[in-house]
Design an enzyme around this catalytic site. Structure first.
Site, short mmCIF file in Angstrom:
data_model
loop_
_atom_site.label_atom_id
_atom_site.label_comp_id
_atom_site.label_asym_id
_atom_site.label_seq_id
_atom_site.Cartn_x
_atom_site.Cartn_y
_atom_site.Cartn_z
N ASP A 117 -13.37 12.55 0.41
CA ASP A 117 -14.62 12.51 -0.33
C ASP A 117 -14.26 12.13 -1.76
OD1 ASP A 117 -15.59 13.58 2.01
OD2 ASP A 117 -16.58 15.29 1.08
N HIS A 173 -7.27 12.46 4.52
CA HIS A 173 -7.01 12.10 5.91
C HIS A 173 -6.45 10.68 6.04
CE1 HIS A 173 -9.50 15.58 7.40
NE2 HIS A 173 -9.94 15.46 6.15
N SER A 275 -8.85 16.07 -7.54
CA SER A 275 -8.02 15.16 -8.32
C SER A 275 -8.32 13.73 -7.94
CB SER A 275 -6.54 15.48 -8.14
OG SER A 275 -5.79 14.83 -9.13
#
Length: 312
Positions: A117, A173, A275
């Site tokens: 995200d 991922h 981050s």
């Protein structure tokens, strides 16, 4: 017995209207660049990061309730897709997992999926060994990766910057079926990586703690590098394929050889907070039509198109 003052604070933090009003006020203050930069960078960054690393793991119910409540004031936290909604500590909330199926990776083999995200930042083509952190602020790819040969291999290729905010899901991922060949860990500082700091601090990504994850896409042989960059209050990157208990900081700067196969969408690791991930792909890769700088993307959504010959 919990002191009445603490009870009152907790009740206040759970009042939706009061929270929204206070959060709006704090946001307006934080958006003033000088104040934001002062509060998030002109403090003992490493000391603050170590403190939050310790404090965030405290499982005392009062400390947990107050810290999560205060965090909600600064972040628009959405837990609707979290695997659980009750957390042992602030840290437990930071590294939360999601419900099964909440971030399904695009199955098209001609698409590189977003690893996380994020808010989409600077993107473009690697030119003369440089890329942009923001417009007018280039940085050296060699300095970022810590390896001249690796930097040369990405010359002329595509890159995109993905910034995770504090309220976002913090795990990342595999963007494609791939094999991880090596990880180059580079210790560093803990500057904030928000747009305000990126406009003020040259070579910021090259200053912070980071890890260059070198991968080869299955079926195409294309080499894609992901660079998770840590930041203030976040200086801890965990890579599941190296062992979830491995703290990269413990061994200092080094290159770790590995041979880990990951399916598209499989978890690679996580930040201890939010981050940035910078993704580098070979020439011929291009951003997906729906990806725009400043826009939001979720893990698994299309990020880049592979070259047409690879898709064939």
């Amino acid at each position: 017995m919990v002191p009445s003052s603490v009870v009152n604070i907790l009740l206040f933090l759970h009042e939706a209207d009061a929270m929204a009003t206070l959060r709006s006020t704090l946001a307006r203050v934080a958006q003033q660049e000088d104040i934001n930069f002062l509060l998030t960078n002109r403090i003992p960054r490493r000391l603050a990061t170590r403190f939050i690393g310790w404090f965030g793991r405290i499982e005392n119910p009062v400390v947990r309730g107050l810290s999560i409540g205060l965090w909600r004031l600064f972040a628009d936290l959405d837990l609707s897709d979290a695997r659980k909604t009750s957390f042992r500590s602030l840290h437990d909330l930071f590294i939360r997992e999601l419900k099964p199926g909440a971030r399904l990776a695009d199955p098209d083999p001609a698409v590189l999926a977003s690893p996380s995200d994020a808010i989409v930042g600077a993107s473009g083509t690697v030119k003369a060994g440089q890329v942009l952190q923001v417009k007018g602020m280039p940085y050296s790819l060699r300095d970022l990766l810590g390896d001249e040969q690796m930097a040369v291999a990405h010359e002329g290729g595509a890159y995109v910057t993905l910034r995770l905010t504090s309220a976002m899901y913090h795990r990342f991922h595999a963007p494609h079926d791939l094999r991880v060949e090596s990880v180059t860990y580079i210790s560093g500082d803990t500057w904030n990586v928000n747009p305000i700091a990126l406009r003020r601090i040259e070579q910021l990504f090259c200053r912070n703690e980071r890890a260059a994850i070198c991968t080869v896409l299955c079926g195409t042989g294309h080499r894609v590098t992901l660079v998770p960059v840590a930041a203030i209050l976040v200086a801890s990157i965990r890579l599941r394929f190296l062992g979830a208990s491995l703290d990269l900081r413990q061994g200092g700067a080094r290159q770790i050889s590995c041979d880990a196969g990951l399916r598209k969408g499989e978890e690679m690791g996580w930040f201890e907070h939010g981050s940035t991930i910078i993704l580098f792909a070979p020439a011929g890769f291009r951003l997906h039509d729906a990806v725009r700088e400043g826009g939001t993307i979720r893990a698994g959504q299309p990020l880049m198109h592979l070259p047409s010959e690879a898709a064939g």
